[in-house]
Design a protein around this motif. Sequence first.
Motif, PDB file in Angstrom:
ATOM      1  N   MET A   1      42.885  52.256  10.726  1.00 42.25           N
ATOM      2  CA  MET A   1      41.906  51.176  10.581  1.00 42.25           C
ATOM      3  C   MET A   1      40.502  51.755  10.431  1.00 42.25           C
ATOM      4  O   MET A   1      39.706  51.274   9.626  1.00 42.25           O
ATOM      5  N   TYR A   2      40.200  52.789  11.189  1.00 41.91           N
ATOM      6  CA  TYR A   2      38.889  53.430  11.097  1.00 41.91           C
ATOM      7  C   TYR A   2      38.689  54.014   9.700  1.00 41.91           C
ATOM      8  O   TYR A   2      37.632  53.853   9.094  1.00 41.91           O
ATOM      9  N   SER A   3      39.698  54.655   9.174  1.00 43.84           N
ATOM     10  CA  SER A   3      39.610  55.203   7.820  1.00 43.84           C
ATOM     11  C   SER A   3      39.433  54.084   6.798  1.00 43.84           C
ATOM     12  O   SER A   3      38.630  54.210   5.864  1.00 43.84           O
ATOM     13  N   ALA A   4      40.164  53.005   6.964  1.00 44.46           N
ATOM     14  CA  ALA A   4      40.042  51.870   6.043  1.00 44.46           C
ATOM     15  C   ALA A   4      38.634  51.279   6.111  1.00 44.46           C
ATOM     16  O   ALA A   4      38.047  50.929   5.084  1.00 44.46           O
ATOM     17  N   TYR A   5      38.083  51.208   7.307  1.00 44.70           N
ATOM     18  CA  TYR A   5      36.726  50.691   7.463  1.00 44.70           C
ATOM     19  C   TYR A   5      35.714  51.607   6.763  1.00 44.70           C
ATOM     20  O   TYR A   5      34.809  51.143   6.076  1.00 44.70           O
ATOM     21  N   LEU A   6      35.890  52.888   6.925  1.00 48.68           N
ATOM     22  CA  LEU A   6      34.973  53.820   6.279  1.00 48.68           C
ATOM     23  C   LEU A   6      35.078  53.750   4.766  1.00 48.68           C
ATOM     24  O   LEU A   6      34.087  53.908   4.052  1.00 48.68           O
ATOM     25  N   LEU A   7      36.262  53.495   4.262  1.00 52.91           N
ATOM     26  CA  LEU A   7      36.440  53.370   2.816  1.00 52.91           C
ATOM     27  C   LEU A   7      35.819  52.081   2.275  1.00 52.91           C
ATOM     28  O   LEU A   7      35.204  52.089   1.217  1.00 52.91           O
ATOM     29  N   THR A   8      35.981  50.975   2.998  1.00 51.59           N
ATOM     30  CA  THR A   8      35.527  49.681   2.492  1.00 51.59           C
ATOM     31  C   THR A   8      34.125  49.319   2.948  1.00 51.59           C
ATOM     32  O   THR A   8      33.418  48.598   2.257  1.00 51.59           O
TER      33      THR A   8
ATOM     34  N   LEU B   1      50.280  48.833   4.785  1.00 52.66           N
ATOM     35  CA  LEU B   1      51.392  48.853   5.735  1.00 52.66           C
ATOM     36  C   LEU B   1      52.584  48.053   5.221  1.00 52.66           C
ATOM     37  O   LEU B   1      53.733  48.411   5.508  1.00 52.66           O
ATOM     38  N   VAL B   2      52.348  47.007   4.450  1.00 53.93           N
ATOM     39  CA  VAL B   2      53.459  46.263   3.840  1.00 53.93           C
ATOM     40  C   VAL B   2      54.210  47.185   2.880  1.00 53.93           C
ATOM     41  O   VAL B   2      55.445  47.222   2.872  1.00 53.93           O
TER      42      VAL B   2
ATOM     43  N   ALA C   1      50.940  53.776  17.153  1.00 47.78           N
ATOM     44  CA  ALA C   1      50.297  55.053  17.463  1.00 47.78           C
ATOM     45  C   ALA C   1      49.148  55.380  16.515  1.00 47.78           C
ATOM     46  O   ALA C   1      48.165  56.000  16.920  1.00 47.78           O
ATOM     47  N   ARG C   2      49.239  54.992  15.256  1.00 46.92           N
ATOM     48  CA  ARG C   2      48.263  55.409  14.245  1.00 46.92           C
ATOM     49  C   ARG C   2      47.334  54.300  13.776  1.00 46.92           C
ATOM     50  O   ARG C   2      46.436  54.534  12.976  1.00 46.92           O
TER      51      ARG C   2
ATOM     52  N   PRO D   1      55.250  60.444   7.364  1.00 45.53           N
ATOM     53  CA  PRO D   1      54.838  59.130   6.869  1.00 45.53           C
ATOM     54  C   PRO D   1      53.324  58.925   6.928  1.00 45.53           C
ATOM     55  O   PRO D   1      52.780  58.144   6.154  1.00 45.53           O
ATOM     56  N   GLU D   2      52.643  59.635   7.815  1.00 46.91           N
ATOM     57  CA  GLU D   2      51.196  59.451   7.902  1.00 46.91           C
ATOM     58  C   GLU D   2      50.488  59.933   6.638  1.00 46.91           C
ATOM     59  O   GLU D   2      49.565  59.277   6.146  1.00 46.91           O
ATOM     60  N   ALA D   3      50.914  61.046   6.088  1.00 45.81           N
ATOM     61  CA  ALA D   3      50.300  61.544   4.856  1.00 45.81           C
ATOM     62  C   ALA D   3      50.477  60.535   3.732  1.00 45.81           C
ATOM     63  O   ALA D   3      49.536  60.247   2.989  1.00 45.81           O
TER      64      ALA D   3
END
Length: 176
Positions: A19-26, A40-41, A13-14, A56-58
């Motif tokens: 992934m979009y947030s991770a892309y914006l960060l990196t 996620l691990v 679901a998330r 868990p999302e926070a």
Amino acid sequence: MDRYEGFREFVGARQHSLMYSAYLLTGDSHLAEDLLQNVLVKVARHWPKLARSGNPEAYTRKALINEHISWRRRRKSAEYPQEDPPEQGHDPGDDTLHRVALQRALARLTPRQRAVVVLRFYEDRSVEETAGLLGCSTGTVKSQTHHALGRLRSLAPELAHLLHDTDTAGAEEIRR
């Protein structure tokens, strides 16, 4: 009972949003995949407790930001780019030019400033939510936002008209 009950559904679901947030960060899709996978691990290891806590999302988003900052601190790692991103081909449209300029400028911000910009403008989080995710005061979020937008203005003057401290109308332009 499966130890990871609900984890697969949570990721399904998330995953796109994370992934979009991770892309914006990196600023790099491959690094974003690595960042999200590492986080996620870690989340999977603590899933039973996180599932009971109800949010868990926070935790996952905070872990994403912390892991990104940790990567940036380890500048000696060959995996993480230390210099300006390479030149990329782009379409002649204004939106594309703005995206490329913004991506390059974001890559030059400090990890904390970049995290604040991503949370405040891309994820449309409030100052309070951002402070909670970063584990700092609302005043720190406000000052980091101010400094980040100022730095973005100097790094990408062609985007200055989109970057306003108090007006979030520019945030919609940044997201495009």
